[in-house]
Design an enzyme around this catalytic site. Structure first.
Site, PDB file in Angstrom:
ATOM      1  N   LYS A 199       0.846  -1.193   0.000  1.00  0.00           N
ATOM      2  CA  LYS A 199       0.000   0.000   0.000  1.00  0.00           C
ATOM      3  C   LYS A 199       0.876   1.234   0.000  1.00  0.00           C
ATOM      4  CE  LYS A 199       0.537   1.956   3.442  1.00  0.00           C
ATOM      5  NZ  LYS A 199       1.734   2.516   4.139  1.00  0.00           N
ATOM      6  N   TYR A 258      -4.350   3.894   6.213  1.00  0.00           N
ATOM      7  CA  TYR A 258      -4.907   3.093   7.318  1.00  0.00           C
ATOM      8  C   TYR A 258      -6.201   3.707   7.837  1.00  0.00           C
ATOM      9  CZ  TYR A 258      -0.509   0.594   7.393  1.00  0.00           C
ATOM     10  OH  TYR A 258       0.566  -0.169   7.024  1.00  0.00           O
TER      11      TYR A 258
HETATM   12  P1  NAD Z   1      12.333   1.801   2.602  1.00  0.00           P
HETATM   13  O1  NAD Z   1      12.849   3.142   2.228  1.00  0.00           O
HETATM   14  O2  NAD Z   1      12.763   1.233   3.905  1.00  0.00           O
HETATM   15  O3  NAD Z   1      12.739   0.738   1.468  1.00  0.00           O
HETATM   16  C1  NAD Z   1      12.533   1.021   0.107  1.00  0.00           C
HETATM   17  C2  NAD Z   1      13.334   0.053  -0.745  1.00  0.00           C
HETATM   18  O4  NAD Z   1      13.197   0.441  -2.100  1.00  0.00           O
HETATM   19  C3  NAD Z   1      14.831   0.084  -0.408  1.00  0.00           C
HETATM   20  O5  NAD Z   1      15.347  -1.230  -0.469  1.00  0.00           O
HETATM   21  C4  NAD Z   1      15.418   0.933  -1.513  1.00  0.00           C
HETATM   22  O6  NAD Z   1      16.770   0.616  -1.813  1.00  0.00           O
HETATM   23  C5  NAD Z   1      14.514   0.553  -2.680  1.00  0.00           C
HETATM   24  N1  NAD Z   1      14.490   1.552  -3.741  1.00  0.00           N
HETATM   25  C6  NAD Z   1      14.572   1.284  -5.058  1.00  0.00           C
HETATM   26  N2  NAD Z   1      14.572   2.392  -5.781  1.00  0.00           N
HETATM   27  C7  NAD Z   1      14.493   3.419  -4.911  1.00  0.00           C
HETATM   28  C8  NAD Z   1      14.476   4.828  -5.079  1.00  0.00           C
HETATM   29  N3  NAD Z   1      14.506   5.398  -6.279  1.00  0.00           N
HETATM   30  N4  NAD Z   1      14.393   5.573  -3.970  1.00  0.00           N
HETATM   31  C9  NAD Z   1      14.324   5.022  -2.741  1.00  0.00           C
HETATM   32  N5  NAD Z   1      14.335   3.678  -2.534  1.00  0.00           N
HETATM   33  C10 NAD Z   1      14.441   2.889  -3.604  1.00  0.00           C
HETATM   34  O7  NAD Z   1      10.750   1.851   2.491  1.00  0.00           O
HETATM   35  P2  NAD Z   1       9.734   0.831   3.145  1.00  0.00           P
HETATM   36  O8  NAD Z   1       9.321   1.335   4.478  1.00  0.00           O
HETATM   37  O9  NAD Z   1      10.273  -0.551   3.042  1.00  0.00           O
HETATM   38  O10 NAD Z   1       8.460   1.025   2.184  1.00  0.00           O
HETATM   39  C11 NAD Z   1       8.335   0.321   0.968  1.00  0.00           C
HETATM   40  C12 NAD Z   1       6.836   0.179   0.638  1.00  0.00           C
HETATM   41  O11 NAD Z   1       6.221  -0.601   1.645  1.00  0.00           O
HETATM   42  C13 NAD Z   1       6.077   1.498   0.594  1.00  0.00           C
HETATM   43  O12 NAD Z   1       5.145   1.472  -0.447  1.00  0.00           O
HETATM   44  C14 NAD Z   1       5.375   1.571   1.933  1.00  0.00           C
HETATM   45  O13 NAD Z   1       4.160   2.296   1.887  1.00  0.00           O
HETATM   46  C15 NAD Z   1       5.129   0.106   2.207  1.00  0.00           C
HETATM   47  N6  NAD Z   1       5.075  -0.203   3.649  1.00  0.00           N
HETATM   48  C16 NAD Z   1       4.024  -0.899   4.123  1.00  0.00           C
HETATM   49  C17 NAD Z   1       3.935  -1.193   5.460  1.00  0.00           C
HETATM   50  C18 NAD Z   1       2.774  -1.999   5.981  1.00  0.00           C
HETATM   51  O14 NAD Z   1       2.655  -2.123   7.197  1.00  0.00           O
HETATM   52  N7  NAD Z   1       1.942  -2.556   5.104  1.00  0.00           N
HETATM   53  C19 NAD Z   1       4.942  -0.772   6.325  1.00  0.00           C
HETATM   54  C20 NAD Z   1       6.033  -0.095   5.820  1.00  0.00           C
HETATM   55  C21 NAD Z   1       6.086   0.203   4.463  1.00  0.00           C
END
Ligand code: NAD
Length: 368
Positions: free
Chosen positions: A128, A213
């Protein structure tokens, strides 16, 4: 274990076509996931959850960081051929170990990787928010439909015992007729350099992240679709974190029954709350949608009691979500939170932004 005649037929057919096909079609073989994006969520939250799954296993990793990808693959016993970069991702079509691609990338990359995964013949679980626009959501749904692949959105609260119990209590009329819902979600976003604050990657501010959420809660707790939305944004644009995206956004949803939902998201305070007010009582969750440690109360007949829900069918909400997708693929049934559900939310998200921008109520049941 759920498997039917179709799986047995597939299994019988695979005996004819050879042993690797047999391995793929055996009904109780857990389905293989490729995790795209080894960040906070994909690496730290989701990958460890395969240990709690029955029908799902980690089969591949996709990352822009080769050293990290190799380390994670080694830790989980994945072969070299199951490590992909963003450039080699499309060759995942040739990997029979991968059934489902789980997109855990920044929001604006969800559509591209969902479409590429579907074209590679893989089912998709996408985090999401589903994407950053209605148009992208429609493209993702069309791509998965054209490839005859399933598409599910990572709405984990539909597998979370407190939220499931609150839905059950609300549907059972424990609080009476639901008149009012409140939901606020937020956290303090301190680092101005993160992708969540860059519009090109996030598509928006707190609404795109935590607001989803609050919006989801308003819909699944009332079990209704909103007919109108009125929104207001409050952002200090002098704050270096908020030059591109919003901080606080409030919105009110009107439902056909007359129920009202008052929702909020923000990046400048921690909050995690759902309240349902009915004409006989109240159901309240705080924290409401955390990974664990949620709490719930039922207030009724002048008494308030804390409710402990029965344990869910899966060990954790994450395992429930992963296994639900695997079972949807296996049985051919639509996931309970399919791409259509993500699209519905994105239509409302666009209306929330439009309402805040134009300073007026936006009807969702007809063109305004
Ligand atoms: P994060 O920044 O921790 O990780 C993002 C990942 O994408 C990293 O591995 C990064 O290297 C990669 N990436 C690739 N291209 C990128 C770019 N151009 N810029 C930045 N990062 C890049 O983020 P996250 O918290 O893991 O979030 C990722 C997704 O998961 C989002 O869509 C977020 O909304 C979702 N999320 C959902 C929940 C949930 O509880 N359902 C919780 C956290 C995040």
């Amino acid at each position: 274990m759920e498997f039917g005649r179709r799986d047995i037929l597939i299994s019988a057919a695979s005996m004819v076509v050879g042993s690797s096909a047999l391995a793929r079609a055996t009904p109780d073989r857990p389905l293989g996931y490729a995790i795209v994006g080894l960040g906070g969520y994909g690496l730290k939250v989701i990958i460890p959850q395969f240990a709690n799954c029955t029908h799902s296993r980690l089969a591949a990793v996709v990352s822009g960081d080769p050293a990290k990808a190799r380390r994670v693959a080694a830790e989980h016993g994945l072969p070299e051929r199951s490590i992909y970069s963003y450039d080699t991702f499309d060759t995942i079509r040739d990997n029979p170990d991968v059934d489902i691609v789980y997109v855990c990338l920044p929001n604006s990359m969800h559509a591209e990787y969902t479409v590429r995964a579907a074209r590679a013949g893989k089912h998709v679980l996408c985090e999401k928010p589903m994407a950053v626009s209605v148009a992208e959501c429609e493209t993702m749904i069309a791509a998965c439909r054209a490839a005859n692949r399933k598409l599910m959105i990572g709405y984990r609260c539909h597998f979370e015992p407190f939220n499931l119990e609150a839905m059950r209590l609300a549907r059972a009329g424990e609080a009476g007729k639901i008149r009012y819902v409140r939901s606020e979600h937020g956290f303090v976003q301190r680092d101005p350099s993160v992708w969540r604050l860059k519009r090109a990657l996030s598509g928006g501010g707190s609404l795109m992240d935590m607001g989803v959420y609050s919006l989801q809660a308003a819909r699944y707790m009332t079990n209704e679709e909103p007919i109108a939305v009125t929104a207001r944004e409050s952002t200090d644009r002098r704050d270096p974190r908020f030059t591109e995206v919003e901080d606080i956004i409030d919105w009110t949803l009107e439902f056909p029954s007359g129920a009202i939902a008052s929702c909020q998201s923000m990046y400048s305070a921690n909050q995690n709350h759902i309240l349902l007010m009915g004409d006989k009582g109240r159901i309240e969750l705080e924290p409401a949608t955390r990974y664990d440690g949620n709490h719930m109360w039922l207030g009724k007949d002048g008494r308030e009691r804390e409710v402990t829900p029965p344990p869910g069918p899966a060990k954790t909400q994450f395992a429930g979500q992963l296994d639900h997708m695997a079972q949807s693929v296996r049985t051919g049934r639509e996931p309970i939170v399919s791409g259509k559900e993500g699209l519905r939310d994105m239509r409302i998200v666009e209306a929330i932004y439009r309402s805040a921008r134009e300073g007026r109520t936006i009807r969702l049941d007809r063109r305004t």
